[in-house]
Design a protein around this motif. Structure first.
Motif, PDB file in Angstrom:
ATOM      1  N   SER A   1      -2.354   3.632  -2.080  1.00 57.87           N
ATOM      2  CA  SER A   1      -2.587   5.051  -1.821  1.00 57.87           C
ATOM      3  C   SER A   1      -1.244   5.766  -1.746  1.00 57.87           C
ATOM      4  O   SER A   1      -0.179   5.149  -1.856  1.00 57.87           O
ATOM      5  N   VAL A   2      -1.269   7.081  -1.517  1.00 58.82           N
ATOM      6  CA  VAL A   2      -0.048   7.866  -1.507  1.00 58.82           C
ATOM      7  C   VAL A   2       0.894   7.449  -0.375  1.00 58.82           C
ATOM      8  O   VAL A   2       2.119   7.589  -0.488  1.00 58.82           O
ATOM      9  N   ASN A   3       0.358   6.894   0.733  1.00 57.06           N
ATOM     10  CA  ASN A   3       1.198   6.436   1.845  1.00 57.06           C
ATOM     11  C   ASN A   3       1.418   4.927   1.836  1.00 57.06           C
ATOM     12  O   ASN A   3       1.813   4.340   2.837  1.00 57.06           O
ATOM     13  N   GLY A   4       1.149   4.271   0.688  1.00 51.55           N
ATOM     14  CA  GLY A   4       1.509   2.872   0.526  1.00 51.55           C
ATOM     15  C   GLY A   4       0.506   1.856   1.018  1.00 51.55           C
ATOM     16  O   GLY A   4       0.803   0.652   1.009  1.00 51.55           O
ATOM     17  N   LEU A   5      -0.691   2.269   1.431  1.00 49.36           N
ATOM     18  CA  LEU A   5      -1.705   1.324   1.904  1.00 49.36           C
ATOM     19  C   LEU A   5      -2.536   0.809   0.727  1.00 49.36           C
ATOM     20  O   LEU A   5      -2.830   1.545  -0.217  1.00 49.36           O
TER      21      LEU A   5
ATOM     22  N   LYS B   1     -12.761   0.505  -1.408  1.00 48.21           N
ATOM     23  CA  LYS B   1     -12.665  -0.222  -0.142  1.00 48.21           C
ATOM     24  C   LYS B   1     -11.305   0.030   0.496  1.00 48.21           C
ATOM     25  O   LYS B   1     -10.261  -0.209  -0.111  1.00 48.21           O
ATOM     26  N   LEU B   2     -11.334   0.485   1.738  1.00 49.28           N
ATOM     27  CA  LEU B   2     -10.119   0.713   2.499  1.00 49.28           C
ATOM     28  C   LEU B   2      -9.857  -0.481   3.407  1.00 49.28           C
ATOM     29  O   LEU B   2     -10.768  -1.270   3.691  1.00 49.28           O
TER      30      LEU B   2
ATOM     31  N   GLY C   1      -3.127   6.910  -6.296  1.00 50.33           N
ATOM     32  CA  GLY C   1      -1.821   7.156  -5.696  1.00 50.33           C
ATOM     33  C   GLY C   1      -1.586   8.596  -5.285  1.00 50.33           C
ATOM     34  O   GLY C   1      -0.577   8.899  -4.633  1.00 50.33           O
ATOM     35  N   ARG C   2      -2.498   9.498  -5.614  1.00 46.40           N
ATOM     36  CA  ARG C   2      -2.360  10.911  -5.230  1.00 46.40           C
ATOM     37  C   ARG C   2      -2.997  11.199  -3.869  1.00 46.40           C
ATOM     38  O   ARG C   2      -2.802  12.273  -3.306  1.00 46.40           O
TER      39      ARG C   2
END
Length: 270
Positions: free
Chosen positions: A81-85, A174-175, A131-132
């Protein structure tokens, strides 16, 4: 007499060779498929795509068949994701090779173009879109928005690659479990706060309604009180006395003195 067996053997050999040549020269392309000819002397024939049905080719050439009807490719990938997760995305892409450009696809990309072209393009498009967003945005965003953006990116990735993407479907995003639980708790708290705010606004509106209703009644009573003069009360009292006098029930009526405007006083009623 000895020549007859030799002639028979040669004839048999000729028949066998003819069958082999005919077998090597005939190609039957099935429904939903197309063929690309590889010429032994010049390589891939890019001038023609061979359609369904029976074809005769030179025995030293080779025909490679491909599915040209719509087909699907499913994949599950981990992206950031945008914050690296890390986020796991599961989806399916419906695609098909361009019929007229099938020979070029085979010559430039190879027969295993799904692994060499399509799969990397799907990964690149998905990574670009995911990634946004933050995990919270991915959780709450509608899948239709993500699908639309992946479709747009995938079309760019496959431009000039002789492949057409017809549809993209994102099955699940999935998070990480801790992030997912935290988001669910936050959403529940927001929902509870919205419900409390709704009840509070409703109670305030009800209180305001009651206040306005009470003010209306008070104003009506004030108007009525100001409109009831002594003469009006005297007239109402006379009307009441006449009605009581006409009643068949036995009663004692005493007409008031001038102190009460002569209004009747009922002493008994049977």
């Amino acid at each position: 007499m000895e020549k007859l067996p030799k002639a028979g053997i040669l004839f048999a050999i000729g028949i066998v060779l003819a069958i082999i040549i005919l077998f090597k020269s005939s190609v039957n392309i099935g429904a939903g498929e197309a063929g690309v000819l590889f010429n032994f002397f010049s390589g891939v024939d890019t001038s023609k795509t061979y359609g369904e049905g029976f074809h005769i080719i030179a025995p030293w050439n080779d025909m490679t068949e491909f599915r040209v009807k719509q087909q699907s490719f499913s994949d599950s990938m981990e992206v950031l994701s945008v914050n690296g997760l890390k986020v796991t995305v599961e989806g399916t892409v419906w695609f098909q090779p361009e019929y007229d450009n099938l020979p070029r696809l085979y010559k430039e990309k190879g027969a295993n173009y799904v692994e060499t072209i399509l799969d990397p393009a799907i990964n690149a498009a998905t990574r670009s879109v995911v990634g946004r967003y933050t995990p919270e945005q991915l959780y709450s965003s509608k899948k239709e928005i993500i699908v639309s953006e992946i479709m747009s990116e995938l079309t760019k990735e496959l431009k000039g690659q002789y492949l057409t993407v017809n549809k993209v479907f994102v099955k699940e995003v999935k998070l990480p479990p801790k992030i997912n639980d935290a988001i669910e708790r936050k959403l529940r708290q927001e929902q509870e706060a919205q419900e409390y705010e709704f009840r509070l606004v409703k109670a305030q509106k009800e209180a305001e309604r009651q206040r306005i209703d009470a003010q209306g009644k008070a104003a009506a009573n004030d108007i009525l009180s100001k409109s009831l003069t002594d003469k009006i009360l005297m007239e109402k009292g006379i009307e009441a006395t006449l009605k009581l006098a006409e009643s068949p029930n036995s009663k004692v009526i005493v007409v008031g003195s001038s102190d009460n405007g002569g209004l009747p006083i009922i002493l008994g009623n049977q």
